[in-house]
Design a protein around this motif. Structure first.
Motif, PDB file in Angstrom:
ATOM      1  N   GLY A   1     -44.818  10.960   5.160  1.00  0.00           N
ATOM      2  CA  GLY A   1     -45.026   9.834   5.783  1.00  0.00           C
ATOM      3  C   GLY A   1     -45.588   8.742   4.699  1.00  0.00           C
ATOM      4  O   GLY A   1     -46.084   7.518   4.978  1.00  0.00           O
ATOM      5  N   LEU A   2     -45.124   9.108   3.116  1.00  0.00           N
ATOM      6  CA  LEU A   2     -45.314   8.242   2.213  1.00  0.00           C
ATOM      7  C   LEU A   2     -44.601   6.605   2.370  1.00  0.00           C
ATOM      8  O   LEU A   2     -44.947   5.856   2.312  1.00  0.00           O
ATOM      9  CB  LEU A   2     -44.765   8.723   0.878  1.00  0.00           C
ATOM     10  CG  LEU A   2     -45.112   7.947  -0.367  1.00  0.00           C
ATOM     11  CD1 LEU A   2     -46.756   8.098  -0.466  1.00  0.00           C
ATOM     12  CD2 LEU A   2     -44.459   8.851  -1.458  1.00  0.00           C
ATOM     13  N   PRO A   3     -43.211   6.662   2.820  1.00  0.00           N
ATOM     14  CA  PRO A   3     -42.658   5.236   2.644  1.00  0.00           C
ATOM     15  C   PRO A   3     -43.518   4.367   3.665  1.00  0.00           C
ATOM     16  O   PRO A   3     -43.880   3.193   3.318  1.00  0.00           O
ATOM     17  CB  PRO A   3     -41.347   5.649   3.373  1.00  0.00           C
ATOM     18  CG  PRO A   3     -41.094   6.900   3.028  1.00  0.00           C
ATOM     19  CD  PRO A   3     -42.280   7.811   2.986  1.00  0.00           C
ATOM     20  N   PRO A   4     -43.813   4.725   4.907  1.00  0.00           N
ATOM     21  CA  PRO A   4     -44.652   3.550   5.957  1.00  0.00           C
ATOM     22  C   PRO A   4     -45.815   3.472   5.140  1.00  0.00           C
ATOM     23  O   PRO A   4     -46.651   2.251   5.259  1.00  0.00           O
ATOM     24  CB  PRO A   4     -44.703   4.355   7.146  1.00  0.00           C
ATOM     25  CG  PRO A   4     -44.630   5.714   6.999  1.00  0.00           C
ATOM     26  CD  PRO A   4     -43.498   5.898   5.810  1.00  0.00           C
ATOM     27  N   TYR A   5     -46.459   4.391   4.487  1.00  0.00           N
ATOM     28  CA  TYR A   5     -47.752   4.406   3.833  1.00  0.00           C
ATOM     29  C   TYR A   5     -47.699   3.368   2.937  1.00  0.00           C
ATOM     30  O   TYR A   5     -48.414   2.486   2.689  1.00  0.00           O
ATOM     31  CB  TYR A   5     -48.554   5.483   3.317  1.00  0.00           C
ATOM     32  CG  TYR A   5     -49.507   5.538   2.376  1.00  0.00           C
ATOM     33  CD1 TYR A   5     -50.726   5.180   2.945  1.00  0.00           C
ATOM     34  CD2 TYR A   5     -49.558   5.592   0.996  1.00  0.00           C
ATOM     35  CE1 TYR A   5     -51.885   5.310   2.344  1.00  0.00           C
ATOM     36  CE2 TYR A   5     -50.632   5.461   0.314  1.00  0.00           C
ATOM     37  CZ  TYR A   5     -51.799   5.324   0.664  1.00  0.00           C
ATOM     38  OH  TYR A   5     -52.959   5.315  -0.053  1.00  0.00           O
ATOM     39  N   ILE A   6     -46.804   3.288   1.866  1.00  0.00           N
ATOM     40  CA  ILE A   6     -46.404   2.251   1.167  1.00  0.00           C
ATOM     41  C   ILE A   6     -46.160   0.759   1.574  1.00  0.00           C
ATOM     42  O   ILE A   6     -46.894  -0.043   0.944  1.00  0.00           O
ATOM     43  CB  ILE A   6     -45.266   2.647   0.126  1.00  0.00           C
ATOM     44  CG1 ILE A   6     -45.567   3.868  -0.535  1.00  0.00           C
ATOM     45  CG2 ILE A   6     -44.719   1.523  -0.551  1.00  0.00           C
ATOM     46  CD1 ILE A   6     -44.341   4.490  -1.480  1.00  0.00           C
TER      47      ILE A   6
ATOM     48  N   LEU B   1     -54.348  22.127   9.537  1.00  0.00           N
ATOM     49  CA  LEU B   1     -54.007  21.055   8.425  1.00  0.00           C
ATOM     50  C   LEU B   1     -52.569  20.351   8.697  1.00  0.00           C
ATOM     51  O   LEU B   1     -52.418  19.194   8.406  1.00  0.00           O
ATOM     52  CB  LEU B   1     -53.468  21.914   6.939  1.00  0.00           C
ATOM     53  CG  LEU B   1     -54.735  22.416   6.424  1.00  0.00           C
ATOM     54  CD1 LEU B   1     -54.601  23.248   5.135  1.00  0.00           C
ATOM     55  CD2 LEU B   1     -55.900  21.080   5.974  1.00  0.00           C
ATOM     56  N   VAL B   2     -51.644  21.045   9.332  1.00  0.00           N
ATOM     57  CA  VAL B   2     -50.413  20.650   9.893  1.00  0.00           C
ATOM     58  C   VAL B   2     -50.789  19.423  10.699  1.00  0.00           C
ATOM     59  O   VAL B   2     -50.192  18.193  10.767  1.00  0.00           O
ATOM     60  CB  VAL B   2     -49.453  21.617  10.303  1.00  0.00           C
ATOM     61  CG1 VAL B   2     -48.249  20.954  11.056  1.00  0.00           C
ATOM     62  CG2 VAL B   2     -48.992  22.562   9.381  1.00  0.00           C
ATOM     63  N   GLY B   3     -51.796  19.689  11.800  1.00  0.00           N
ATOM     64  CA  GLY B   3     -51.916  18.496  12.746  1.00  0.00           C
ATOM     65  C   GLY B   3     -52.497  17.251  12.323  1.00  0.00           C
ATOM     66  O   GLY B   3     -52.451  16.287  12.525  1.00  0.00           O
ATOM     67  N   ALA B   4     -53.293  17.641  11.216  1.00  0.00           N
ATOM     68  CA  ALA B   4     -53.981  16.508  10.328  1.00  0.00           C
ATOM     69  C   ALA B   4     -53.017  15.541   9.641  1.00  0.00           C
ATOM     70  O   ALA B   4     -53.065  14.386   9.624  1.00  0.00           O
ATOM     71  CB  ALA B   4     -55.150  16.808   9.347  1.00  0.00           C
ATOM     72  N   ALA B   5     -52.068  16.241   8.974  1.00  0.00           N
ATOM     73  CA  ALA B   5     -51.155  15.485   8.243  1.00  0.00           C
ATOM     74  C   ALA B   5     -50.194  14.575   9.161  1.00  0.00           C
ATOM     75  O   ALA B   5     -49.805  13.754   8.993  1.00  0.00           O
ATOM     76  CB  ALA B   5     -50.324  16.286   7.442  1.00  0.00           C
ATOM     77  N   LEU B   6     -49.636  15.570  10.232  1.00  0.00           N
ATOM     78  CA  LEU B   6     -49.039  14.644  11.296  1.00  0.00           C
ATOM     79  C   LEU B   6     -49.594  13.415  11.963  1.00  0.00           C
ATOM     80  O   LEU B   6     -48.822  12.433  12.061  1.00  0.00           O
ATOM     81  CB  LEU B   6     -48.382  15.811  12.256  1.00  0.00           C
ATOM     82  CG  LEU B   6     -47.505  16.768  11.917  1.00  0.00           C
ATOM     83  CD1 LEU B   6     -47.389  17.705  13.154  1.00  0.00           C
ATOM     84  CD2 LEU B   6     -46.141  16.187  11.455  1.00  0.00           C
ATOM     85  N   ALA B   7     -50.867  13.653  12.261  1.00  0.00           N
ATOM     86  CA  ALA B   7     -51.653  12.454  12.813  1.00  0.00           C
ATOM     87  C   ALA B   7     -51.496  11.274  11.649  1.00  0.00           C
ATOM     88  O   ALA B   7     -51.368  10.264  12.052  1.00  0.00           O
ATOM     89  CB  ALA B   7     -53.086  12.889  12.991  1.00  0.00           C
ATOM     90  N   THR B   8     -51.821  11.621  10.606  1.00  0.00           N
ATOM     91  CA  THR B   8     -51.686  10.682   9.399  1.00  0.00           C
ATOM     92  C   THR B   8     -50.449   9.942   9.428  1.00  0.00           C
ATOM     93  O   THR B   8     -50.432   8.737   9.397  1.00  0.00           O
ATOM     94  CB  THR B   8     -52.189  11.193   7.993  1.00  0.00           C
ATOM     95  OG1 THR B   8     -53.605  11.740   8.122  1.00  0.00           O
ATOM     96  CG2 THR B   8     -52.069  10.218   7.073  1.00  0.00           C
TER      97      THR B   8
END
Length: 444
Positions: A141-146, A190-197
């Motif tokens: 999710g780094l591109p939309p985060y940026i 942890l996978v759920g936390a990352a996907l939600a983010t």
């Protein structure tokens, strides 16, 4: 009535104009705060420590958005102040697509080398596995985060700060609901936390693109045609380098803090630092949100050469920061037990350790707001060098020296003292530079 960059700003107008940006900063932090809450309470303190251990690396990769956002928006706002709207929109479009391209490249690199990075930072055993698992999923999710960081700055320049807040609010709510669903109900850990983010960041990062390309967009900025402008890109990068340096330095120092805490207090130290950082995102977000929110006003008046208004904004900003610092320290001291118990209330020893650490750490707020504002102020004046100098000293040099030296004298408490000392030294440097440059920019 809509507040414009060319307006005269009293205290009320300054607060109303910057409040959406402060809200953006706070809700952006909710991604990681909510992740931390669910991971800590549903997956345990080792998983919680792992998230906080690898997160500084992810944030380093995302600083390009902050750099294009702050540096680029200052340049675009200056052109708007000079009346050159065509140039401003061309640069805005160019910075947006460049940030997206760079984010995609960084995602690929980070995904491939995540195991090596986690191992280099010192993660071992289960913590290593958790760091790699969470890090690889969340970096997708780094591109939309940026882009979200970039648009947080440009919605202000477009005189639509509330729009930026609404997108960030939508992203935060998406993340919170999905955290509850993925971790609390589906037990994806942890996978759920990352996907939600990641899905929250899609809302905050890609949503503004639709607005700025829409025919209904009547703001000062629009995504459209652009041409390559190497000089403009270099100017934006050098001007925004201070914020990038600050973000990278903070992440590097965060890694050093984790290493020191792992040595002095074990996993409990890393977990306590994670709690402090989560809460600090909110409190410090008030300072940084204000600094980012008022930046385009400074840039516009600098470009328009309206020195009286520049002096007015500068003077009022210092007074607002002083009052805010006192209020935040009081709130932080009073709410320490409650805030700590939300994350680590299941472990009494860890809870007491965290409360003590938090009540020491928050004393840095009395100095933090002024130094953070000084760095952003020089960015807004398009003086990237001075801004970067303040940011580099504040977030890296002073903190590294303090976090290495003070624990030798005070043990683990020295780690919490170090940020107070570093912020005080940054304040001293900021005052010296503000006095030195006052005649050049006419803000004093």
């Amino acid at each position: 009535m809509q507040i414009q960059l060319s307006d005269h700003f009293n205290y009320s107008r300054l607060i109303r104009f910057t409040l959406p940006t402060i809200g953006m900063q706070i809700f952006s932090s909710l991604y990681y705060i909510v992740d931390g809450f669910f991971v800590s309470n549903y997956a345990g303190k080792t998983a919680f420590a792992s998230v906080n251990f690898i997160m500084p690396f992810i944030m380093i990769m995302g600083t390009v958005g902050y750099m294009f956002g702050t540096g680029g928006s200052a340049l675009v706002a200056k052109y708007l102040g000079q009346g050159n709207h065509e140039k401003a929109n061309s640069l805005f479009t160019l910075f947006t697509w460049l940030a997206l391209i760079v984010g995609t490249v960084f995602t690929t690199i980070g995904f491939i080398f995540m195991p090596q990075v986690a191992r280099f930072l010192g993660a071992e055993g289960q913590m290593l596995d958790d760091c790699v698992l969470y890090g690889r999923v969340v970096i997708i999710g780094l591109p939309p985060y940026i882009l979200q960081w970039l648009f947080q700055c440009f919605t202000i320049v477009a005189e639509r700060p509330k729009l930026g807040f609404y997108f960030t609010l939508g992203a935060g709510i998406t993340n919170m609901v999905l955290d509850w669903l993925f971790i609390g109900i589906f037990d994806w850990g942890l996978v759920g936390a990352a996907l939600a983010t990641n899905l929250g960041e899609v809302v905050g990062g890609f949503g503004p693109i639709i607005f700025f390309m829409s025919k209904k967009n009547t703001s000062l900025l629009r995504l459209g045609k652009t041409v390559w402008d190497g000089q403009g890109v270099v100017k934006a990068l050098t001007n925004g380098a201070s914020e990038m340096v600050g973000s990278i330095s903070s992440s590097l120092v965060g890694m050093l803090y984790n290493a020191q805490l792992l040595a002095y207090a074990g996993e409990d130290g890393v977990a306590a630092y994670g709690v402090i950082m989560y809460v600090s995102y909110i409190f410090a977000g008030v300072f940084f949100g204000y600094a980012i929110g008022v930046g385009p006003v400074v840039s516009f008046n600098y470009g328009a050469e309206t020195h009286k208004e520049l002096q007015n904004v500068f003077k009022r900003s210092l007074k607002l920061i002083a009052v805010t610092a006192a209020v935040l320290i009081g709130l932080a001291e009073l709410s320490a037990p409650l805030l700590a118990s939300i994350f680590v209330g299941y472990d009494q020893a860890l809870l007491e350790f965290t409360i003590h650490a938090f009540r020491t750490y928050v004393l840095c707020y009395i100095f933090m707001g002024f130094a953070a504002y000084a760095s952003s102020f020089f960015t807004a004046l398009n003086n990237g060098f001075v801004s970067a100098l303040i940011s580099f000293l504040r977030t890296l040099v002073f903190q590294v020296i303090a976090v290495i030296a003070l624990p030798l004298m005070f043990g683990v408490d020295g780690i919490w003292y170090s940020v107070i000392v570093a912020e005080f030294m940054a304040l001293v440097v900021s005052v010296v530079l503000l006095v030195w440059k006052r005649n050049q920019y006419h803000y004093w």
